[in-house]
Design a protein around this motif. Structure first.
Motif, short mmCIF file in Angstrom:
data_model
loop_
_atom_site.label_atom_id
_atom_site.label_comp_id
_atom_site.label_asym_id
_atom_site.label_seq_id
_atom_site.Cartn_x
_atom_site.Cartn_y
_atom_site.Cartn_z
N UNK A 158 21.77 2.27 -58.61
CA UNK A 158 22.94 2.27 -58.23
C UNK A 158 23.30 0.77 -58.71
N UNK A 159 24.26 0.38 -59.61
CA UNK A 159 24.66 -0.52 -60.08
C UNK A 159 25.95 -1.14 -59.10
N UNK A 160 25.62 -2.09 -58.51
CA UNK A 160 26.80 -2.77 -57.60
C UNK A 160 26.90 -4.22 -57.63
N UNK A 161 28.01 -4.66 -57.12
CA UNK A 161 28.22 -6.16 -57.20
C UNK A 161 27.40 -6.85 -56.15
N UNK A 162 27.09 -7.81 -56.43
CA UNK A 162 26.17 -8.64 -55.05
C UNK A 162 26.95 -9.26 -54.26
N UNK A 163 27.32 -9.21 -53.19
CA UNK A 163 28.27 -9.84 -52.22
C UNK A 163 27.26 -10.88 -51.49
N UNK A 164 27.27 -12.03 -52.30
CA UNK A 164 26.61 -13.18 -51.78
C UNK A 164 26.74 -13.49 -50.27
N UNK A 165 27.99 -13.52 -49.95
CA UNK A 165 28.46 -14.01 -48.60
C UNK A 165 27.75 -13.07 -47.55
N UNK A 209 26.68 -4.12 -70.92
CA UNK A 209 27.54 -5.45 -70.66
C UNK A 209 28.94 -5.15 -70.28
N UNK A 210 29.69 -4.00 -70.55
CA UNK A 210 30.81 -3.35 -70.35
C UNK A 210 30.84 -3.04 -68.99
N UNK A 211 29.60 -2.62 -68.47
CA UNK A 211 29.21 -2.01 -67.10
C UNK A 211 29.35 -3.20 -66.25
N UNK A 212 28.63 -4.38 -66.61
CA UNK A 212 28.49 -5.55 -65.70
C UNK A 212 29.93 -6.10 -65.59
N UNK A 213 30.68 -6.06 -66.68
CA UNK A 213 31.87 -6.48 -66.54
C UNK A 213 32.91 -5.83 -65.50
N UNK A 214 32.47 -4.63 -65.41
CA UNK A 214 33.51 -3.67 -64.42
C UNK A 214 32.82 -3.80 -63.31
N UNK A 215 31.29 -4.01 -63.16
CA UNK A 215 30.68 -4.42 -61.63
C UNK A 215 31.27 -5.64 -61.03
N UNK A 251 34.78 5.00 -54.86
CA UNK A 251 33.60 6.07 -55.20
C UNK A 251 32.87 5.69 -56.43
N UNK A 252 31.75 5.89 -56.81
CA UNK A 252 30.88 5.47 -57.82
C UNK A 252 31.25 6.52 -59.08
N UNK A 253 30.93 5.88 -60.18
CA UNK A 253 31.06 6.76 -61.43
C UNK A 253 29.46 6.77 -62.06
N UNK A 254 28.99 7.90 -62.47
CA UNK A 254 27.79 8.17 -62.89
C UNK A 254 27.65 8.12 -64.22
N UNK A 255 26.59 7.24 -64.54
CA UNK A 255 26.40 7.04 -66.06
C UNK A 255 25.02 7.42 -66.41
N UNK A 274 33.98 -5.42 -59.39
CA UNK A 274 34.34 -4.62 -57.89
C UNK A 274 33.97 -3.04 -58.05
N UNK A 275 33.57 -2.57 -59.45
CA UNK A 275 33.20 -1.19 -59.45
C UNK A 275 31.81 -1.01 -59.26
N UNK A 276 31.48 0.31 -59.04
CA UNK A 276 30.20 0.74 -58.72
C UNK A 276 29.86 1.69 -59.47
N UNK A 277 28.58 1.83 -60.06
CA UNK A 277 27.94 2.94 -61.04
C UNK A 277 26.71 3.43 -60.35
N UNK A 278 26.63 4.75 -60.60
CA UNK A 278 25.07 5.34 -60.18
C UNK A 278 24.65 5.68 -61.76
N UNK A 279 23.35 5.24 -61.96
CA UNK A 279 22.80 5.43 -63.33
C UNK A 279 21.83 6.70 -62.84
N UNK A 280 21.94 7.68 -63.72
CA UNK A 280 21.24 8.95 -63.55
C UNK A 280 20.46 9.27 -64.98
#
Length: 82
Positions: free
Chosen positions: A38-45, A15-21, A1-5, A24-30
């Motif tokens: 939405x700030x999510x990790x990139x799944x290159x594979x 910087x802290x949000x990117x470290x969490x991303x 589940x995403x946390x809203x920021x 594997x964490x996800x964030x919704x920016x509001x």
């Protein structure tokens, strides 16, 4: 589940949000109460798999037609090295 920021918090703590991303964490920016990004990790594979699937679909679909031996021979006579 995403946390809203909120946007301001995201700017302040990017910087802290990117470290969490990256972990594997996800964030919704509001903006206010309205989600805008939405700030999510990139799944290159997964992106590579999707790109390969797109190439196969193009190749096997109506996008390309097979090349005949006569066409290849004609290209060679035109100076192509392929």
């Amino acid at each position: 589940m995403s946390e809203t920021v909120k946007v301001a918090d995201a700017k302040t703590h990017l910087s802290q949000l990117l470290a969490k991303v990256e972990a594997g964490d996800e964030f919704v920016i509001a903006r206010g109460e309205r989600p805008i990004a939405r700030l999510v990790p990139i799944d290159d594979k997964e992106r590579r798999r999707a790109a390969i699937a797109d190439m196969f679909a193009f190749r096997d679909g109506p996008g390309l037609k097979p090349v005949s031996a006569d066409e290849i021979a004609a290209w060679k006579h035109e100076g192509h090295r392929y």
